[in-house]
Design a protein around this motif. Structure first.
Motif, mmCIF file in Angstrom:
data_model
loop_
_atom_site.group_PDB
_atom_site.id
_atom_site.type_symbol
_atom_site.label_atom_id
_atom_site.label_comp_id
_atom_site.label_asym_id
_atom_site.label_seq_id
_atom_site.Cartn_x
_atom_site.Cartn_y
_atom_site.Cartn_z
ATOM 1 N N VAL A 117 0.839 -1.210 0.000
ATOM 2 C CA VAL A 117 0.000 0.000 0.000
ATOM 3 C C VAL A 117 0.869 1.252 0.000
ATOM 4 C CG1 VAL A 117 -1.708 1.307 1.328
ATOM 5 C CG2 VAL A 117 -1.829 -1.200 1.292
ATOM 6 N N LEU A 118 0.475 2.217 -0.824
ATOM 7 C CA LEU A 118 1.096 3.549 -0.820
ATOM 8 C C LEU A 118 0.043 4.568 -0.411
ATOM 9 C CD1 LEU A 118 3.432 5.548 -1.651
ATOM 10 C CD2 LEU A 118 2.338 5.642 -3.894
ATOM 11 N N ILE A 119 0.345 5.358 0.620
ATOM 12 C CA ILE A 119 -0.566 6.410 1.081
ATOM 13 C C ILE A 119 0.037 7.755 0.675
ATOM 14 C CG2 ILE A 119 -1.568 7.499 3.151
ATOM 15 C CD1 ILE A 119 -2.664 4.733 2.841
ATOM 16 N N CYS A 120 -0.749 8.588 -0.002
ATOM 17 C CA CYS A 120 -0.268 9.912 -0.438
ATOM 18 C C CYS A 120 -1.100 10.998 0.261
ATOM 19 C CB CYS A 120 -0.400 10.056 -1.948
ATOM 20 S SG CYS A 120 0.412 8.749 -2.866
ATOM 21 N N PRO A 121 -0.666 11.422 1.441
ATOM 22 C CA PRO A 121 -1.447 12.405 2.179
ATOM 23 C C PRO A 121 -1.499 13.749 1.440
ATOM 24 C CG PRO A 121 0.267 11.407 3.563
ATOM 25 C CD PRO A 121 0.566 11.043 2.148
ATOM 26 N N ALA A 122 -2.625 14.429 1.550
ATOM 27 C CA ALA A 122 -2.740 15.810 1.046
ATOM 28 C C ALA A 122 -3.729 16.511 1.953
ATOM 29 C CB ALA A 122 -3.222 15.819 -0.398
ATOM 30 N N MET A 123 -3.312 17.614 2.527
ATOM 31 C CA MET A 123 -4.168 18.309 3.490
ATOM 32 C C MET A 123 -3.612 19.702 3.767
ATOM 33 S SD MET A 123 -3.001 15.982 6.755
ATOM 34 C CE MET A 123 -3.140 14.481 5.816
ATOM 35 N N ASN A 124 -4.324 20.441 4.586
ATOM 36 C CA ASN A 124 -3.888 21.748 5.043
ATOM 37 C C ASN A 124 -2.612 21.604 5.900
ATOM 38 O OD1 ASN A 124 -4.261 23.029 7.913
ATOM 39 N ND2 ASN A 124 -4.812 24.590 6.408
ATOM 40 N N ALA A 125 -1.720 22.632 5.832
ATOM 41 C CA ALA A 125 -0.422 22.512 6.518
ATOM 42 C C ALA A 125 -0.581 22.316 8.027
ATOM 43 C CB ALA A 125 0.418 23.757 6.235
ATOM 44 N N GLY A 126 -1.619 22.947 8.605
ATOM 45 C CA GLY A 126 -1.845 22.798 10.045
ATOM 46 C C GLY A 126 -2.216 21.366 10.398
ATOM 47 N N MET A 127 -3.085 20.790 9.574
ATOM 48 C CA MET A 127 -3.469 19.388 9.807
ATOM 49 C C MET A 127 -2.245 18.480 9.692
ATOM 50 S SD MET A 127 -6.871 18.493 7.744
ATOM 51 C CE MET A 127 -8.261 19.570 7.621
ATOM 52 N N TRP A 128 -1.420 18.755 8.668
ATOM 53 C CA TRP A 128 -0.226 17.924 8.459
ATOM 54 C C TRP A 128 0.696 17.985 9.682
ATOM 55 C CZ3 TRP A 128 1.682 14.002 5.986
ATOM 56 C CH2 TRP A 128 3.050 13.796 5.950
ATOM 57 N N ALA A 129 0.803 19.180 10.277
ATOM 58 C CA ALA A 129 1.703 19.346 11.424
ATOM 59 C C ALA A 129 1.092 18.770 12.708
ATOM 60 C CB ALA A 129 2.018 20.825 11.618
ATOM 61 N N ASN A 130 -0.204 18.489 12.706
ATOM 62 C CA ASN A 130 -0.884 18.003 13.910
ATOM 63 C C ASN A 130 -0.237 16.703 14.418
ATOM 64 O OD1 ASN A 130 -2.850 16.455 15.479
ATOM 65 N ND2 ASN A 130 -4.205 18.184 15.039
ATOM 66 N N LEU A 131 0.054 16.675 15.713
ATOM 67 C CA LEU A 131 0.770 15.513 16.265
ATOM 68 C C LEU A 131 -0.038 14.225 16.155
ATOM 69 C CD1 LEU A 131 2.482 17.018 19.440
ATOM 70 C CD2 LEU A 131 3.479 16.437 17.211
ATOM 71 N N VAL A 132 -1.387 14.361 16.213
ATOM 72 C CA VAL A 132 -2.210 13.150 16.098
ATOM 73 C C VAL A 132 -2.068 12.572 14.691
ATOM 74 C CG1 VAL A 132 -4.549 12.214 16.250
ATOM 75 C CG2 VAL A 132 -3.836 14.033 17.813
ATOM 76 N N VAL A 133 -2.110 13.465 13.683
ATOM 77 C CA VAL A 133 -1.948 13.006 12.287
ATOM 78 C C VAL A 133 -0.578 12.354 12.105
ATOM 79 C CG1 VAL A 133 -1.829 13.751 9.873
ATOM 80 C CG2 VAL A 133 -3.545 14.741 11.406
ATOM 81 N N GLN A 134 0.453 13.017 12.636
ATOM 82 C CA GLN A 134 1.812 12.460 12.494
ATOM 83 C C GLN A 134 1.933 11.106 13.206
ATOM 84 O OE1 GLN A 134 4.298 13.367 10.512
ATOM 85 N NE2 GLN A 134 2.917 14.929 9.713
ATOM 86 N N GLY A 135 1.268 11.017 14.373
ATOM 87 C CA GLY A 135 1.274 9.741 15.111
ATOM 88 C C GLY A 135 0.579 8.650 14.299
ATOM 89 N N ASN A 136 -0.547 9.016 13.665
ATOM 90 C CA ASN A 136 -1.268 8.033 12.841
ATOM 91 C C ASN A 136 -0.413 7.566 11.663
ATOM 92 O OD1 ASN A 136 -3.542 8.043 14.436
ATOM 93 N ND2 ASN A 136 -4.544 9.693 13.282
ATOM 94 N N LEU A 137 0.293 8.530 11.045
ATOM 95 C CA LEU A 137 1.158 8.160 9.907
ATOM 96 C C LEU A 137 2.283 7.234 10.365
ATOM 97 C CD1 LEU A 137 1.268 11.624 8.144
ATOM 98 C CD2 LEU A 137 0.406 9.504 7.134
ATOM 99 N N ALA A 138 2.829 7.525 11.553
ATOM 100 C CA ALA A 138 3.900 6.659 12.086
ATOM 101 C C ALA A 138 3.360 5.246 12.294
ATOM 102 C CB ALA A 138 4.437 7.233 13.395
ATOM 103 N N ARG A 139 2.099 5.136 12.724
ATOM 104 C CA ARG A 139 1.518 3.792 12.923
ATOM 105 C C ARG A 139 1.388 3.063 11.578
ATOM 106 N NH1 ARG A 139 -3.607 5.167 16.596
ATOM 107 N NH2 ARG A 139 -3.985 2.929 16.709
ATOM 108 N N LEU A 140 0.974 3.804 10.554
ATOM 109 C CA LEU A 140 0.855 3.166 9.229
ATOM 110 C C LEU A 140 2.224 2.695 8.732
ATOM 111 C CD1 LEU A 140 -1.701 5.389 7.271
ATOM 112 C CD2 LEU A 140 -2.107 3.507 8.844
ATOM 113 N N LYS A 141 3.222 3.563 8.897
ATOM 114 C CA LYS A 141 4.577 3.172 8.454
ATOM 115 C C LYS A 141 5.048 1.951 9.236
ATOM 116 C CE LYS A 141 6.102 7.842 7.316
ATOM 117 N NZ LYS A 141 6.920 8.968 7.764
ATOM 118 N N GLY A 142 4.755 1.944 10.524
ATOM 119 C CA GLY A 142 5.144 0.823 11.381
ATOM 120 C C GLY A 142 4.511 -0.491 10.927
#
Ligand code: PMT
Length: 406
Positions: A117-142
């Protein structure tokens, strides 16, 4: 080549970049893939399923509960395809997948998916910087999903920052990585490409016809197969390949400095660059004026980069090219001996469809030990794949010998 006969599931979620997914679908199909599109309800607010149906020639899946004839479509879709790409992927979608929620067709496919699977995020810069979003992405990478970094630039909300969907070409290149064998994982590969420019004065230089296409193809294919790739490139008009560390140089001497600095850290050097053998003895600081009827220039020999790195070798596999107009194999073998190569790619540059600038190449692979392998006329990516097959075999032999001696 990576896409021929492959089936890709393209998931589209509800962001303004959903319109760009149509171009992603078009390019995947152009590269030889069959594409099945699955859209979330909010994606359909931005772009209609008809657009994707027309582009792909396949019915777009939008609902969890289809006709009785396909009762388990949501499970089968994520298992039958060769790869899944979600572009754009919203913060909401990423959160649901990270949390194991399947409340619509696409998120349920993700729960049951067994394919890369390849995930290509696209969103507002604030959402991208949000720690919850970053945590979720880290879980996907994991969990082994590949996540593409969004691009920086003006966003739909008016802000400027990180969050744009990467260009379709880059997404297609990342999908090619998902579809390729990962037989260079953990290897560091250094590639050179393109011509060098040797200055006469601030506006004129000595160069050759290399476009960089063969070297860039090697860098792309090595990255797709899992290698960490550095590309040292002379001046070309090609975009830097996705995922590759790109080092721009101008002259043979610049290229030599960059290659020698990086060589001790790599497993493989692929020297596809057409390095100028000579440079003007003196580069004038001011533009040379038109004056006498005839002019003569003195040229000085450039250092031979391959010969220089031979002295630094500690187990690296070194591959050179020989661009020849005559005595192809004999000349290639001479260069292999003189430059201490493990493999040389004898490149026939007489034919109009082989060698410099064109998209195809006809080469013979000549290993230091073993029989030469003449290849038919192939695309430069196909040639790159054949060279890398040999490199993988040479690395395995090297590792085997090393294990025996320790
Ligand atoms: O870039 P393209 O348009 O796609 O074209 C591809 C190509 C024809 C440039 C490429 O496939 C190719 O053949 N590259 C090598 C061209 C060349 O200069 O060959 P050579 O026979 O002059 O050099 C032999 C080898 O020594 C090459 O690996 C070269 O990179 C290396 N070399 C040469 C001179 C020098 N001073 N130092 C070197 O290390």
């Amino acid at each position: 080549m990576a896409f021929l006969g492959k089936r890709i599931l393209l998931g589209v979620t509800g962001g303004i970049a959903a319109y760009k997914a149509a171009e992603v679908a078009r390019r995947l199909i152009g590269a030889g893939a069959r594409v099945k599109v699955v859209m979330t309800r909010s994606a359909q607010e931005f772009v209609g399923p008809l657009t994707f149906a027309a582009l792909t020639g396949e019915k777009v899946a939008t609902a969890m509960f289809g006709p009785a004839s396909e009762p388990l479509e949501h499970v089968a879709l994520g298992q039958e395809v060769d790869a899944i790409v979600v572009a754009p992927a919203t913060a909401n979608f990423i959160g649901k997948v990270a949390g194991g929620i399947g409340d619509d067709l696409l998120t349920t496919i993700m729960l049951a998916a067994t394919r890369p699977v390849l995930i290509c995020p696209a969103m507002n810069a604030g959402m991208w910087a949000n720690l919850v979003v970053q945590g979720n992405l880290a879980r996907l990478k994991g969990r082994g999903l590949m996540v593409m970094e969004p691009a920086a630039g003006p966003l739909a909300c008016g802000a400027v920052g990180l969050g744009r969907l990467p260009e379709p070409d880059l997404i297609v290149e990342a999908v090619a990585g998902l579809l390729s064998p990962q037989d260079l994982t953990g290897r560091q590969v250094l590639v050179t490409a393109g011509p060098t420019h040797e200055d006469f004065d601030p506006v004129r230089f000595l160069t050759n016809r290399s476009s960089g296409k063969q070297g860039y193809a090697l860098a792309r294919v090595a990255w797709r197969r899992g290698a960490g790739v550095t590309l040292v490139s002379g001046p070309t008009s090609l975009p830097a390949p996705y995922g590759v560390k790109y080092v721009a140089v101008r002259s043979a001497r610049d290229m030599g400095v960059e290659v020698k600095a990086r060589f001790p850290e790599v497993d493989v050097l692929l020297m596809a660059a057409a390095v100028s053998d000579y440079r003007p003895t003196q580069a004038e600081v001011r533009k040379i004026k038109r004056s006498q009827e005839e002019m003569a220039f003195h040229l000085t020999q450039n250092p031979d980069i391959l010969k220089q790195v031979a002295g630094l070798k500690s187990g690296q596999i070194v591959v050179g090219f020989a661009a020849e107009t005559h005595d192809l194999e004999a000349e290639a073998r001479r260069k292999m001996r003189e430059k201490h190569l493990d493999l040389i790619v004898a490149n026939d540059v007489n034919r109009p469809d082989s060698g410099f600038q064109v998209d195809t190449n006809e080469v013979t692979l000549i290993p230091r030990i073993g029989a030469p392998v003449p290849l038919p006329l192939l695309s430069k990516e196909e040639v790159a794949a054949k060279i890398l097959d040999q490199v993988v075999a040479l690395l395995e032999t090297r590792d085997g010998d090393h294990a025996k001696n320790t």
